[in-house]
Design a protein around this motif. Structure first.
Motif, short mmCIF file in Angstrom:
data_model
loop_
_atom_site.label_atom_id
_atom_site.label_comp_id
_atom_site.label_asym_id
_atom_site.label_seq_id
_atom_site.Cartn_x
_atom_site.Cartn_y
_atom_site.Cartn_z
N LEU A 1 19.17 -0.16 95.20
CA LEU A 1 18.51 -0.70 97.29
C LEU A 1 17.15 -1.03 95.90
O LEU A 1 16.98 -2.12 97.56
CB LEU A 1 18.18 0.74 97.43
CG LEU A 1 19.29 1.42 98.47
CD1 LEU A 1 18.32 2.81 98.51
CD2 LEU A 1 19.73 0.98 99.37
N ALA A 2 16.66 -1.40 95.67
CA ALA A 2 15.67 -1.80 95.15
C ALA A 2 15.57 -3.10 94.97
O ALA A 2 14.65 -4.21 94.95
CB ALA A 2 15.27 -1.37 93.72
N ARG A 3 16.88 -3.22 93.86
CA ARG A 3 17.26 -4.20 93.86
C ARG A 3 17.72 -5.71 95.22
O ARG A 3 17.53 -6.79 95.61
CB ARG A 3 18.47 -5.28 92.57
CG ARG A 3 18.70 -4.46 91.89
CD ARG A 3 20.20 -4.63 91.05
NE ARG A 3 20.86 -4.03 91.03
CZ ARG A 3 21.52 -3.38 90.48
NH1 ARG A 3 20.22 -2.48 90.07
NH2 ARG A 3 22.05 -2.82 90.68
N GLU A 4 18.24 -4.91 96.52
CA GLU A 4 18.53 -5.31 97.11
C GLU A 4 17.63 -5.74 98.37
O GLU A 4 17.50 -6.93 98.96
CB GLU A 4 19.39 -4.69 97.98
CG GLU A 4 21.48 -4.89 97.10
CD GLU A 4 22.28 -3.42 97.98
OE1 GLU A 4 21.59 -2.57 99.08
OE2 GLU A 4 22.84 -3.86 97.72
N LYS A 5 16.71 -4.84 98.32
CA LYS A 5 15.18 -5.21 99.39
C LYS A 5 14.89 -6.48 99.10
O LYS A 5 14.47 -7.28 100.49
CB LYS A 5 14.03 -4.11 98.38
CG LYS A 5 13.00 -3.86 99.43
CD LYS A 5 12.05 -2.64 99.18
CE LYS A 5 11.39 -2.96 100.48
NZ LYS A 5 10.14 -1.97 100.07
N GLY B 1 21.73 9.10 92.35
CA GLY B 1 21.39 8.59 92.25
C GLY B 1 19.90 7.56 92.06
O GLY B 1 19.57 6.64 93.35
N HIS B 2 20.45 8.12 91.03
CA HIS B 2 18.94 6.88 90.66
C HIS B 2 19.60 5.45 90.62
O HIS B 2 19.63 4.30 90.75
CB HIS B 2 19.11 7.41 88.53
CG HIS B 2 18.09 8.57 88.67
ND1 HIS B 2 16.65 8.05 89.54
CD2 HIS B 2 17.71 9.78 88.34
CE1 HIS B 2 15.73 9.64 88.85
NE2 HIS B 2 16.98 10.52 88.40
N ARG B 3 20.96 5.32 90.14
CA ARG B 3 21.79 4.50 90.49
C ARG B 3 21.62 3.34 91.90
O ARG B 3 21.57 2.53 92.03
CB ARG B 3 23.15 4.32 89.79
CG ARG B 3 23.46 4.29 88.55
CD ARG B 3 25.11 3.82 88.26
NE ARG B 3 25.60 5.14 88.87
CZ ARG B 3 26.56 6.64 88.90
NH1 ARG B 3 26.17 7.29 87.78
NH2 ARG B 3 26.80 6.93 89.90
N ARG B 4 21.61 4.21 93.03
CA ARG B 4 21.48 3.67 93.97
C ARG B 4 19.48 3.04 94.29
O ARG B 4 19.66 2.30 95.22
CB ARG B 4 21.96 5.66 95.27
CG ARG B 4 21.70 4.61 96.73
CD ARG B 4 21.74 6.36 97.28
NE ARG B 4 21.72 5.65 99.26
CZ ARG B 4 20.04 5.91 99.64
NH1 ARG B 4 19.41 6.57 98.59
NH2 ARG B 4 20.29 5.09 100.72
N LEU B 5 19.20 4.13 93.37
CA LEU B 5 17.51 3.73 93.94
C LEU B 5 17.41 2.19 93.35
O LEU B 5 16.91 1.77 94.25
CB LEU B 5 16.73 4.93 93.70
CG LEU B 5 16.70 6.05 94.24
CD1 LEU B 5 15.51 7.28 94.03
CD2 LEU B 5 16.04 6.33 95.78
N GLU B 6 18.63 2.27 92.11
CA GLU B 6 18.21 0.37 92.27
C GLU B 6 18.75 -0.06 92.28
O GLU B 6 18.35 -1.16 92.34
CB GLU B 6 18.94 1.18 89.64
CG GLU B 6 18.06 1.96 89.62
CD GLU B 6 18.78 2.12 87.85
OE1 GLU B 6 19.63 1.78 88.30
OE2 GLU B 6 17.96 3.01 86.70
#
Length: 163
Positions: free
Chosen positions: A109-113, A102-107
């Motif tokens: 998403l933050a990079r892709e945003k 989940g933390h990797r996914r959030l990171e």
């Protein structure tokens, strides 16, 4: 998901596990109890939005599922302390890789945003769909959602008309 799925021998093991942790507060309660036993009042203080009623209901479900142990100490007033059982610790350890994912996914998403954001489109009136001008300012006579042109909030003047 119904709680009965947690006890149905004909469901996938992941479904049975998710049925046990299903709900808004269970995973965070597992996380808090993993570090130390806690009193109910402390749990309510640490989790804004969690009511005593919901906490009691959630802890009872977790106790019925064998995840937490409730200990009542004699004295005035009675002192109740909740802690994880060995079974609850096993579940917490099993959830650790899911938490990492989940933390990797959030990171990710933050990079892709920033790459996903596109320049603001303009409407024929010269404003973007959000109602702002290309410079981000509100056009004359327009107010941001929830705020009247006078600067008063929606609660102070009533709902704004929809155009």
């Amino acid at each position: 998901m119904t709680r009965s799925r947690a006890e149905d021998p004909n469901v996938c093991g992941v479904t049975a596990a998710i049925a046990v942790i299903d709900g808004k507060w269970k995973t965070i309660l597992l996380w808090l109890l993993e570090s130390a036993p806690r009193r109910p009042g402390e749990l309510v203080r640490r989790l804004p939005g969690l009511t005593e009623k919901v906490l009691t209901q959630t802890l009872r479900e977790m106790e019925a599922d064998g995840l937490v142990h409730r200990e009542v100490h004699d004295g005035r007033p009675l002192k109740t302390v909740y802690s994880l059982t060995d079974f609850g610790r096993d579940l917490s350890e099993a959830l650790a890789p899911l938490s990492d994912w989940g933390h990797r996914r959030l990171e990710k998403l933050a990079r892709e945003k920033p790459a996903q954001e596109t320049p603001a489109r303009q409407t024929p009136s010269g404003t973007t769909p959000s109602g702002t001008t290309p410079s981000g300012e509100m056009p004359a006579g327009k107010a941001p959602c929830g705020e009247a042109p006078s600067g008063k909030t929606e609660a102070q003047v009533g709902p704004l008309p929809v155009s």
